[in-house]
Design an enzyme around this catalytic site. Sequence first.
Site, PDB file in Angstrom:
ATOM      1  N   GLN A  30     -37.804  61.484  81.299  1.00  0.00           N
ATOM      2  CA  GLN A  30     -37.264  62.651  82.591  1.00  0.00           C
ATOM      3  C   GLN A  30     -38.206  63.092  83.516  1.00  0.00           C
ATOM      4  OE1 GLN A  30     -33.210  62.971  80.229  1.00  0.00           O
ATOM      5  NE2 GLN A  30     -33.297  64.254  82.420  1.00  0.00           N
TER       6      GLN A  30
ATOM      7  N   PHE B   7     -29.382  62.277  79.572  1.00  0.00           N
ATOM      8  CA  PHE B   7     -28.762  62.804  79.765  1.00  0.00           C
ATOM      9  C   PHE B   7     -29.798  63.642  79.067  1.00  0.00           C
ATOM     10  CE2 PHE B   7     -26.704  59.090  78.798  1.00  0.00           C
ATOM     11  CZ  PHE B   7     -25.511  58.535  79.169  1.00  0.00           C
TER      12      PHE B   7
ATOM     13  N   ARG C 225     -28.920  79.681  80.463  1.00  0.00           N
ATOM     14  CA  ARG C 225     -27.571  78.991  81.425  1.00  0.00           C
ATOM     15  C   ARG C 225     -26.487  79.272  81.075  1.00  0.00           C
ATOM     16  NH1 ARG C 225     -27.696  75.741  86.242  1.00  0.00           N
ATOM     17  NH2 ARG C 225     -30.131  75.061  86.373  1.00  0.00           N
TER      18      ARG C 225
ATOM     19  N   PHE D 131     -26.621  71.513  80.606  1.00  0.00           N
ATOM     20  CA  PHE D 131     -27.919  72.773  80.184  1.00  0.00           C
ATOM     21  C   PHE D 131     -27.193  73.548  79.547  1.00  0.00           C
ATOM     22  CE2 PHE D 131     -32.129  74.061  80.518  1.00  0.00           C
ATOM     23  CZ  PHE D 131     -33.336  72.826  79.691  1.00  0.00           C
TER      24      PHE D 131
ATOM     25  N   ALA E 205     -31.215  69.651  85.575  1.00  0.00           N
ATOM     26  CA  ALA E 205     -30.645  69.998  86.238  1.00  0.00           C
ATOM     27  C   ALA E 205     -30.005  69.793  87.699  1.00  0.00           C
ATOM     28  CB  ALA E 205     -31.334  71.239  87.270  1.00  0.00           C
TER      29      ALA E 205
ATOM     30  N   GLU F 206     -24.123  66.715  86.300  1.00  0.00           N
ATOM     31  CA  GLU F 206     -24.007  67.829  85.246  1.00  0.00           C
ATOM     32  C   GLU F 206     -22.344  67.766  86.081  1.00  0.00           C
ATOM     33  OE1 GLU F 206     -27.646  69.366  83.699  1.00  0.00           O
ATOM     34  OE2 GLU F 206     -27.976  70.083  86.110  1.00  0.00           O
TER      35      GLU F 206
END
Length: 791
Positions: free
Chosen positions: A225, A256, A338, A372, A539, A740
């Site tokens: 990613q 993922f 987060r 996340f 994100a 997400e």
Amino acid sequence: MNMRIHLPDELDRLAVGNDSIPRPVEGELAAGASSPHESAVLHVTGEAVYTDDIPELRGTVYGALGLSAKAHARVRGMDLDAVRRAPGVVAVFTARDIPGENNCGPVVHDDPLLADGLVQYVGQPLFLVVARSVDAARRAARLGQIDYEELPHLLTPVQAKEAGSRTLPDMRLVQGDVQAALAAAPRRLQGTFDCGDQEQFYLEGQIAYAVPREKDGMLVWCSTQHPTEMQAVVGHTLGWHAHQVQVECRRMGGGFGGKESQSAVFACLASVAAHRLQRPVKLRADRDDDMMITGKRHGFHYDYEVGYDDEGRILGMRLDMTLHSGFSADLSEAVASRAVCHFDNAYYIPAADVRAMCGKTNTQSNTAFRGFGGPQGALLTEVVIDRIARELGRDPLDVRQTNFYGIDERNVTPYGQVVEGNLIEPLVAELVASSDYRARREAVNAFNASSPILKKGLALTPVKFGISFNVPAFNQAGALVHIYRDGSVLVNHGGTEMGQGLNTKVAQIVANTLGLDLDCVRVTATDTFKVANTSATAASTGTDLNGKAAEDAALQLRTRLADFAARKYGGKAEDVVFAWRQVNVNGRNIPFGQLADEAYWDRVQLWSDGFYATPGIVWDKATMHGRPFFYFAFGAAVSEVVVDTLTGEWKLLRADILHDVGASINPAIDLGQVEGGYIQGTGWLTTEELWWRDDGRLMTHAPSTYKIPAISDCPRDFRVRLFRTQNLKDTVHRSKAVGEPPLLHGISTFNALCDAVAAVGDGRTSPDLRAPATPEAILKSAENLRKRSAA
């Protein structure tokens, strides 16, 4: 300059001169249409090329990793003679063979590629075997004789907390006078809760294929990613500059988050071997090794105390979260941050004291996973609100609505950001009506009153999810767009395609900007030699960032073509219209390809770079205050379950989801993302249990022992809709991220299970159900509640 681009409904009414703009033919699609995934046919026919499908070059050899058998130990010696003598083995490499830095930690340099004198979890790579076949390499990797001096080990976040074992300094967010709010609250609730880790379980495992190039260069095909991060760590590992390393990724079979930082071990070690041997090296982990080596979603342990009034309105909250970080920091800092910024979810909490500790354990280093940290933060508050509702004897939905963020008041988050564009109240109201929630609540209560064994549960949970990286610098992207003389278009951008449809959306955006259909636009593999210094595709920012960058490049090209068309055919550049492969200029319709060719002969630049940086992102890591998100996405889900309280088995009967994606660029893809996110979130909280034996060995390391949701676990009645709205912020086509946020809808399944188990008692006592709510956990919780009710 503002050239016009007309959408299909406008084209019905548009006519220029004597020639009407041609009506669209079947297959011509602009942004906003449900176009098929650009690789859909390739996926179903098996023609899609993944890293392991790339035709192998002559001389290719194959790697396998020798793994630690101890959770925490000093390595007194390694006897690898049997490995070297094994059939087909070409070479064996250890830490001392790494020419540069033996480290792949993305933030803190605490994550060795190959353990050097100390192992910190069962499954940590110790050495690399390279052989003439995959089978030979894997067989040889098992032959190493390691002499260990065992050391004490920790396996759980609770153990880490008790031992004061950390990978990073603690974080703390304070808003208001929490102690005063708790002291003055008419009611208080305190307790603990636990949620487990989750394996990403991408269909395509970790893999890298490294090929030496001339003049100390390296091409790495990698399922990742974050190609730019892989370029950097491979460079550091080899002691090279970034320009010597090219990383390419056409597509992944899922990511993922598990391929954001943790593809580095495979990319770096394949590159070391390729450089040492001067021949191509492929390193592909089988499923068991993949799960033993790589990190998961962080499990959390929570201690909380909440003050609230007789209506259930939260007045203050103290929350202590301990993350299961694993043996190294990896991305735990960002995950914890987060989580802290999402514990409020959709609720106004006027006073809060939130701490987050990244607990160091002797397990795999946990990493990014869809959401996340956001799902872990929101989960606790959703569980707490249900417990408050039971204490008060109220419907949990009423308590939720009492606590929702407001529009002009009660609209500031604990970290200081105003919740702009708040849609939660109208969205939930629409879902309550469309799902018939109130009548179903009465029906569930009636069923439970007459059914001693089977119990139904119903829950509605909302979502407010912030979109942006919480490191401001990561909110940038670049793209290249080329127009060829025949009018076809090639796009390259910094995002990576992992099945989520990013390339499809980017192609739609570029096609729409240039007035073309999708057949005219092709998106190429992500390549660090084309677009440099890219951010991870994570994100939920893939389309927001890369779509905007590609649009910027396409707009520049459209401006050049409009200027050229006006010079050649007259009229004003701002009046030029691009639609349906035609360019209308000064009353004439010219095929787009013809104009591109004419522009070439006039030496007009037919390629352009584009760039985008998300505006207004401000974050103070020390105080945990600022504006970390560009905007918020909203949604809500209703889940209904039935539980057999004598076995713990359960069934998901129905799910109703209403989700906000702004003005959807591709409704079909967005609906698929919402459905998939919900099922994956449900799996996290119900079936997907990771279990480490007392000696630190992960026992659920294969499909035979780790259960992701199957088609039979999906609700037979599954109703998913997109909320009709537009993004308040200037995103590409006023869309919103969709990757997400939908995962949080799975919380409604867990809360529905809690609701069903609570019905074993009087409905006013909260069950001690933890996540994941496996049948064993449900059965134990139901039995405990029966005992408490009988006492």
